[in-house]
Design a protein around this motif. Structure first.
Motif, PDB file in Angstrom:
ATOM      1  N   LEU A 206       0.839  -1.197   0.000  1.00  0.00           N
ATOM      2  CA  LEU A 206       0.000   0.000   0.000  1.00  0.00           C
ATOM      3  C   LEU A 206       0.877   1.251   0.000  1.00  0.00           C
ATOM      4  CD1 LEU A 206      -2.118  -2.158   0.918  1.00  0.00           C
ATOM      5  CD2 LEU A 206      -3.170  -0.356   2.277  1.00  0.00           C
ATOM      6  N   ARG A 210      -3.093   5.283   0.392  1.00  0.00           N
ATOM      7  CA  ARG A 210      -3.949   4.115   0.623  1.00  0.00           C
ATOM      8  C   ARG A 210      -3.755   3.588   2.038  1.00  0.00           C
ATOM      9  NH1 ARG A 210      -3.490  -0.257  -3.933  1.00  0.00           N
ATOM     10  NH2 ARG A 210      -5.291  -1.035  -2.787  1.00  0.00           N
ATOM     11  N   TRP A 213      -5.817   5.886   4.188  1.00  0.00           N
ATOM     12  CA  TRP A 213      -7.257   5.723   3.976  1.00  0.00           C
ATOM     13  C   TRP A 213      -7.773   4.391   4.501  1.00  0.00           C
ATOM     14  CZ3 TRP A 213     -11.205   8.694   3.090  1.00  0.00           C
ATOM     15  CH2 TRP A 213     -12.399   8.143   2.624  1.00  0.00           C
ATOM     16  N   HIS A 214      -7.008   3.320   4.316  1.00  0.00           N
ATOM     17  CA  HIS A 214      -7.498   1.982   4.658  1.00  0.00           C
ATOM     18  C   HIS A 214      -7.074   1.514   6.045  1.00  0.00           C
ATOM     19  CE1 HIS A 214      -9.181   1.065   0.721  1.00  0.00           C
ATOM     20  NE2 HIS A 214      -8.095   1.571   0.162  1.00  0.00           N
TER      21      HIS A 214
END
Length: 302
Positions: A206, A210, A213-214
């Motif tokens: 990632l 990302r 965000w995740h």
């Protein structure tokens, strides 16, 4: 050793092992209830016999109002000290009918709305910058830690000098009350994300955004919502004080005006309105938390 014959397996399936009936345990051994019986005799029975939680939670306020009413009727609580609940209810209805309470409520909600938006935006953005980036932490955290130790109520004279006696100082006071708890909880929640999750996400390939965000934002969301609840509570506190300084509208103005005429019933009506607004906003955040954090399993009491 030869495998069992198919006819033998059919015979065993047709004749399941015998189970001793209840009460036929060997002497000296106490019969143990099965899992289903244990569930029924434990929390399951307690849930069935107990009252629903919303009903149980009403007992405390109802008991408090009943004691208050009885104290007023027998004379332990004089009307010039605090009005009886029945009087407060009648006054509140009259204020709704003549329009004074809805008008003041609209003014107070507008002030809190502006303050929440500005303070929430500032606290959230600064908390994200300080929590996600070391450069942001170096530039932002030290001044915020210094400013948060200054009581925001002590800034009222300075706000009046800067913004006058109109709406601006009241909104600025709510903004300051909201920004600091939201900043602190956002910053702390981001830094409390488990580093092993971040490392595992990095090994999966990632990239930075990302990963944020995740992994980082979902992991820090519970702390952010706690900060929002604190911010909402402080916003109502700041509004109560701000509306009592050179105000001519709002719930706080009604309270100050009632104080001049010793109208304790009007003061209690305004306090009840403040408490209901605080309770309503807290319920909204709880519902938001329940929807956003449905993936999390936490201890909910016994």
């Amino acid at each position: 050793m030869s495998p069992p014959d198919a006819s033998d397996l059919l015979v065993e399936a047709a004749d399941p092992p015998a189970v001793d009936p209840p009460g036929t345990d060997p002497p000296g051994e106490t019969a143990r209830p099965g899992p289903a019986v244990e569930r029924l005799s434990g929390a399951g029975l307690r849930r069935r016999r107990g009252l629903p939680r919303p009903v149980r939670r009403l007992f405390g306020p109802i008991l408090l109002v009943a004691v208050w009413q009885v104290g007023s009727v027998v004379g332990y609580l004089p009307a010039d000290t605090i009005a009886a609940p029945s009087t407060v209810a009648g006054t509140g209805w009259d204020m709704i009918v003549d329009g004074s309470l809805p008008e003041a409520l609209a003014v107070s909600l507008r002030r809190v709305g502006y303050g929440l938006f500005l303070g929430g935006l500032a606290g959230l953005v600064l908390g994200l910058l300080s929590g996600l980036f070391r450069l942001g932490e170096d530039l932002i955290d030290a001044p915020m830690q210094m400013l948060r130790t200054v009581p925001f109520l002590g800034l009222i004279p300075l706000l009046i000098i800067w913004f006058g006696i109109g709406e601006a100082p009241k909104i600025a006071l709510v903004t300051l009350a909201v920004a600091f708890p939201l900043y602190l909880n956002t910053y702390a929640a981001i830094r409390d994300v488990d580093e092993r999750l971040v490392e595992a996400a990095g090994t999966l390939g990632l990239n930075r955004w990302r990963l944020v965000w995740h992994v980082v934002l979902p992991g820090s969301l519970p702390g952010m919502l706690v900060g929002l609840r604190y911010a909402l509570g402080f916003s109502w506190l700041a509004l109560v004080i701000g509306e009592q300084v050179n105000a001519d509208q709002g719930i706080g103005y009604l309270m100050m005006n009632a104080r001049e005429f010793l109208q304790t019933d009007v003061i209690v009506v305004c306090l009840v309105v403040y408490s209901l607004l605080g309770l309503l906003t807290d319920v909204i955040v709880r519902l938001l938390e329940k929807g956003a954090l449905s993936w999390r399993r936490g201890f909910s009491g016994q």
